[in-house]
Structure formats: structure tokens, C-alpha cells
Scaffold this active site. Sequence first.
Site, mmCIF file in Angstrom:
data_model
loop_
_atom_site.group_PDB
_atom_site.id
_atom_site.type_symbol
_atom_site.label_atom_id
_atom_site.label_comp_id
_atom_site.label_asym_id
_atom_site.label_seq_id
_atom_site.Cartn_x
_atom_site.Cartn_y
_atom_site.Cartn_z
ATOM 1 N N ASP A 139 0.830 -1.192 0.000
ATOM 2 C CA ASP A 139 0.000 0.000 0.000
ATOM 3 C C ASP A 139 0.869 1.248 0.000
ATOM 4 O OD1 ASP A 139 0.710 0.663 2.710
ATOM 5 O OD2 ASP A 139 -0.716 -0.834 3.395
ATOM 6 N N ILE A 140 0.226 2.397 -0.100
ATOM 7 C CA ILE A 140 0.954 3.648 -0.286
ATOM 8 C C ILE A 140 1.835 3.985 0.904
ATOM 9 C CG2 ILE A 140 -0.919 5.060 0.631
ATOM 10 C CD1 ILE A 140 -0.228 7.134 -1.549
#
Length: 385
Positions: A139-140
Site C-alpha cells: 500500500d501507499i
Amino acid sequence: MARPFKQQRDTTRKAPQAAPVEVDADGVALPQHTQRLHKLLALAGLGSRRDMEELIANGRVTINGQTAQVGAGVTAHDMVRVDGRPLRLPFEAELPQVLIYHKPEGEIVSQDDPEGRATVFDKLPRIKQGKWIAIGRLDINTSGLLIFTNSGELANRFMHPRYEVEREYAVRVFGELTEEQMAMLTQGIELEDGPASFDRIIAQGGEGANHWYQVIIREGRNREVRRLFEAFQLPVSRLMRVRFGPVNLPPRVKRGSMLKLEQKQVVELLEWAGLPVPKAPLKQLTQREKDKATTVFVPKVRKQRGSVLNRVPRELDAEGSARPNTTRSGAAREGAKFGSKESSDRTSNGRDNAARKPSAKKPVNRRIRQSTDLAPTKRQTKKTS
């Protein structure tokens, strides 16, 4: 005249085994030198075999102008098109390419983002055959090891749940787990999407309120590591993947850097995955190519993604529907968007009144002002009187 020596027949030698026969979806044997279409598409780097079966089922693949069916076989003489574009199929397996990337925080693992955020695919070098496939997602807010390959089968061997490939993370949490909580995390706890657990969790110490843990998990569900810690009210402040299966993140590959695996390392990966290794000999590299292959490099962004502020604003017509603004310049649109007085002064009458470079256009012929055009002065009125 001497007779030539007659070689004795080796009776212990086994007869060569026949190559496996390819069959179609109905179990009918395919002609010789025919291979499954979805298998070749996966070898071409378009995705996993399951993805290719869905691609064929959706009618996006044709064979000699006819819509292909799931389980169809093709030969080297058939013309295969995907979405209308011709595709060269690798009937002989080629050695895939594998990249290691140390993903920093702030980048997403997606090829299409409507918000225009930075994505890891913008930094990948161009590839001649197939396309890059990300092995696993981060994820980011997660950093660490990210693997790319152009082999759909190799990517499927890493990611498919039935293989249960280990993922190792370094986790920093705000707080500290008790011995009982660590035992519960290895035994399994219930999450929203089912039970989950760590294969192993080891405390790595810490300073103050922050503590580090080394965890190993065999699943790749969305935010699973974070959710396991959050179940005990311990928010994760930093998460980094350091190993995926047999691939470790080398210490010399810093954040934002990339490394291409050597041919021998790729062969070892294929053997670990149980995939066939190409029979062709490895490509002989020059000394310059060898040095380049083992050098860590920082990838450059191949394309610039426009930010939200740089997008062309849209006006509303009389009916309230959006229509593109094509009458004003980019500076005028920016000024109108933010309500700048300076921009409105510059863009009045549709032109910029600021200093410009002299244009190459010919001067316009204008009428010379005559003395009769001027208003009479007081001195001239006295003379006439």
C-alpha cells in the site's frame, strides 16, 4: 580387409520418454507442435494463466480472425491478436526478466490511478516482450521489497494462495505486545474477512513508546499485517517488507533504487518455482553488460502525471452540463480558478498585456494623423479672431 568394430547394444538404456501431449478443453489430443493458447499468453508476460483464460473468455483474443475459445491450441503458423493487435507468442520458453525495487512510501502499485498519484510503474524501464507484472502489492504507506517480472507463470507461483509463499516484514508499532498477545497472533485471531495469524513473530526491541517486530506471514490480504496489530490497539507507524519467498532485499538497494537480477539468479528462481528452464544457452554478456547488470540504479520517471491543479477546469453550459473551456489560455484558466486580480488584468480582452518578445509579423499599415485632426489651441483661436 578388417571389418569395423560392431558396437554392442546397451540393453539397460531406457527408451526416451515421449513429450506430453497437449489436449483441448474436451480432452481431445491436439496436433503435434500445438500448445495451449492461455499458456503461451502467460509466457508472453500478459498475466497469469487464470487471467489469460478470463481474457479469452471475454472474446478479446482471436486466432486467424476467429474468436478464440478457452482451451484452444495454436501453432507457430497461426496469427494471434489481442484486442486487435498482433502478438508474437514464445513457443520456446525464454528466460524472463526480474527486477528488484526498494519501494519508498508515497507510491502506489497500480497502472491506472484516477487521482494522478505517483505509481511504481512510471519508473520501470521499457520492455520489448510482454509487460511488467508486480509480484504482490504494497500500500501507499508501506515500503520495502517489490519484485517485477515479465513472466506471468513466475508471478503466479509467488502470489497464488495455494503456494503459501512466505513474506517477511519489519514492523514498528506504537506500544508493546505482551507475551500472551504474541502467542495469540501466532495461533490466530478473527478479522473482518476471516481468521489470520503470523507464522512467526519476534520482538526486536525499541526505544521509548515505539517497538520493532519481525513477522512472517504466508498470505497477502489487504492490510493484513496492520490489521493484526490494530486488533490489539497497537497502530503501525512503519511497515517494511524485507523478504518475499527466496528473494531478500539487498542492503545496497536503498529507497527508490532498483536492481536487475542476473541470468543465473533468474534460473535459480525458475528452479525454485518448479518452472521449466529455457534450453537455450545463457546469453554471453560483455564486461560492460556484466557491470551494468550488477549495478544498482535509480530509475527515472518515464511520464509526468498531471496534478489536480494542472487539469483544465470545465465550465457549465446553459443546461448545467460540463463542457471543456477552449476559449481562454492556460494562464487565464488558472487565474480564473483562483480568482487572481493580476491574472484577470493580464487576460482582459483575451490577450496578455505583459511584456512580450517582438513578434515576427509585419506591422499593420495605419493612417498617419494629420494636423487637421487635432483640436485648435487657444493661440490659434486668437489669430483667427
